[in-house]
Design a protein around this motif. Structure first.
Motif, PDB file in Angstrom:
ATOM      1  N   ARG A  91      31.911  50.516  43.550  1.00  0.00           N
ATOM      2  CA  ARG A  91      32.135  49.958  42.216  1.00  0.00           C
ATOM      3  C   ARG A  91      33.458  50.452  41.628  1.00  0.00           C
ATOM      4  O   ARG A  91      33.551  50.806  40.462  1.00  0.00           O
ATOM      5  CB  ARG A  91      30.956  50.293  41.292  1.00  0.00           C
ATOM      6  CG  ARG A  91      29.630  49.729  41.801  1.00  0.00           C
ATOM      7  CD  ARG A  91      28.443  50.222  41.014  1.00  0.00           C
ATOM      8  NE  ARG A  91      28.441  49.715  39.662  1.00  0.00           N
ATOM      9  CZ  ARG A  91      27.490  49.994  38.751  1.00  0.00           C
ATOM     10  NH1 ARG A  91      26.483  50.803  39.095  1.00  0.00           N
ATOM     11  NH2 ARG A  91      27.557  49.491  37.539  1.00  0.00           N
ATOM     12  N   ARG A  92      34.485  50.435  42.486  1.00  0.00           N
ATOM     13  CA  ARG A  92      35.837  50.821  42.068  1.00  0.00           C
ATOM     14  C   ARG A  92      36.817  49.691  42.411  1.00  0.00           C
ATOM     15  O   ARG A  92      37.713  49.861  43.244  1.00  0.00           O
ATOM     16  CB  ARG A  92      36.256  52.116  42.776  1.00  0.00           C
ATOM     17  CG  ARG A  92      35.361  53.324  42.528  1.00  0.00           C
ATOM     18  CD  ARG A  92      35.513  53.862  41.122  1.00  0.00           C
ATOM     19  NE  ARG A  92      36.854  54.341  40.872  1.00  0.00           N
ATOM     20  CZ  ARG A  92      37.288  55.568  41.175  1.00  0.00           C
ATOM     21  NH1 ARG A  92      36.457  56.433  41.755  1.00  0.00           N
ATOM     22  NH2 ARG A  92      38.518  55.945  40.891  1.00  0.00           N
ATOM     23  N   PRO A  93      36.658  48.518  41.791  1.00  0.00           N
ATOM     24  CA  PRO A  93      37.520  47.380  42.134  1.00  0.00           C
ATOM     25  C   PRO A  93      39.001  47.609  41.834  1.00  0.00           C
ATOM     26  O   PRO A  93      39.867  47.143  42.574  1.00  0.00           O
ATOM     27  CB  PRO A  93      36.949  46.237  41.287  1.00  0.00           C
ATOM     28  CG  PRO A  93      36.230  46.909  40.162  1.00  0.00           C
ATOM     29  CD  PRO A  93      35.658  48.153  40.749  1.00  0.00           C
ATOM     30  N   TRP A  94      39.317  48.330  40.751  1.00  0.00           N
ATOM     31  CA  TRP A  94      40.721  48.601  40.456  1.00  0.00           C
ATOM     32  C   TRP A  94      41.329  49.521  41.510  1.00  0.00           C
ATOM     33  O   TRP A  94      42.486  49.360  41.915  1.00  0.00           O
ATOM     34  CB  TRP A  94      40.868  49.219  39.069  1.00  0.00           C
ATOM     35  CG  TRP A  94      40.852  48.211  37.965  1.00  0.00           C
ATOM     36  CD1 TRP A  94      39.871  48.008  37.035  1.00  0.00           C
ATOM     37  CD2 TRP A  94      41.873  47.252  37.666  1.00  0.00           C
ATOM     38  NE1 TRP A  94      40.212  46.986  36.186  1.00  0.00           N
ATOM     39  CE2 TRP A  94      41.445  46.497  36.549  1.00  0.00           C
ATOM     40  CE3 TRP A  94      43.104  46.940  38.244  1.00  0.00           C
ATOM     41  CZ2 TRP A  94      42.208  45.466  35.994  1.00  0.00           C
ATOM     42  CZ3 TRP A  94      43.872  45.909  37.691  1.00  0.00           C
ATOM     43  CH2 TRP A  94      43.426  45.189  36.580  1.00  0.00           C
ATOM     44  N   ALA A  95      40.542  50.480  41.960  1.00  0.00           N
ATOM     45  CA  ALA A  95      41.015  51.369  43.018  1.00  0.00           C
ATOM     46  C   ALA A  95      41.231  50.588  44.307  1.00  0.00           C
ATOM     47  O   ALA A  95      42.190  50.842  45.051  1.00  0.00           O
ATOM     48  CB  ALA A  95      40.012  52.504  43.251  1.00  0.00           C
ATOM     49  N   ALA A  96      40.352  49.633  44.589  1.00  0.00           N
ATOM     50  CA  ALA A  96      40.500  48.798  45.790  1.00  0.00           C
ATOM     51  C   ALA A  96      41.782  47.983  45.716  1.00  0.00           C
ATOM     52  O   ALA A  96      42.529  47.877  46.697  1.00  0.00           O
ATOM     53  CB  ALA A  96      39.292  47.879  45.933  1.00  0.00           C
ATOM     54  N   ALA A  97      42.047  47.407  44.538  1.00  0.00           N
ATOM     55  CA  ALA A  97      43.269  46.611  44.358  1.00  0.00           C
ATOM     56  C   ALA A  97      44.503  47.498  44.504  1.00  0.00           C
ATOM     57  O   ALA A  97      45.510  47.100  45.114  1.00  0.00           O
ATOM     58  CB  ALA A  97      43.257  45.939  42.987  1.00  0.00           C
TER      59      ALA A  97
END
Length: 224
Positions: A91-97
């Protein structure tokens, strides 16, 4: 209390400055190499000779595995996409991006410098590699992963593991005579610099995301 709208602004400035400094150093080292001309630096020749004397079946096998893991379709596609998927599951979409963007910027920066400086690789190279010896794309990729991991998960053990990963990749590249020692230094500089530069753009949303993740973990502990 810190205003949530400004959360991550201070780290963003630090990332920006550090990233620009490292990228400038990578470009400066490349310029120094070009103006120095042939033969390579004395330290490059010494280390190339030293790794040749260390030749063994174990080190050759290890270095070939690192060659595969750190580059080609596995290093360029599987590692970034796999890492991004893992972060999304956390649940870390910004980190993934951020991770995907850092990998892309690092790879692009490496190719720009390779074609800008066009350094010749060692003659005794024992693997197939692309154009340009400076900087090392494998080491740049390793440094980008290491720094990005430290940005996303700021833990001492993450930094130690990341540093070891970069050093092992640098050793494997020089052991295979795919790069001069100074190429690996340049790769580490451009890879780390790219990761920090991109981190500056993602610092604010990632800081908020990190706080939210911490709150979820706290709630989970209380309810356990």
């Amino acid at each position: 209390m810190t205003d949530r709208r400004t959360e991550g602004v201070r780290p963003a400035m630090a990332y920006l400055v550090a990233g620009l400094v490292l990228i400038t150093l990578a470009c400066g080292l490349g310029w120094w190499i070009v103006t120095h001309g042939e033969p390579p630096f004395a330290v490059d020749v010494w280390w190339n000779t030293t790794t040749a004397e260390l030749s063994s079946a174990f080190l050759t096998g290890f270095s070939r595995v690192m060659n595969w893991v750190g580059g080609g379709w596995f290093g360029v596609l599987v590692v970034p996409i796999g890492g991004a998927i893992g972060l999304i599951l956390l649940r870390r979409p910004w980190a993934a991006a951020y991770f995907l963007a850092a990998e892309a910027v690092s790879a692009g920066g490496v190719q720009v410098l390779k074609h800008l400086f066009g350094r010749v690789r060692p003659e005794d190279i024992i693997v197939v590699s692309d154009y340009g010896s400076y900087p090392s794309g494998h080491v740049a990729n390793a440094a980008t992963i290491a720094v990005a991991a430290a940005v996303i998960f700021p833990r001492v053990w993450v930094m130690i593991v990341g540093a070891c990963w970069v050093l092992l990749m640098a050793f494997s590249r020089t052991y295979l005579h795919a790069h001069w020692l100074s190429d690996t230094v340049g790769g580490a500089l451009i890879g780390a610099g790219a990761a920090l530069l991109v981190a500056a753009a993602f610092a604010v949303p990632m800081a908020r995301e990190h706080i939210a993740a911490g709150r979820r973990e706290g709630v989970a502990r209380l309810s356990a």
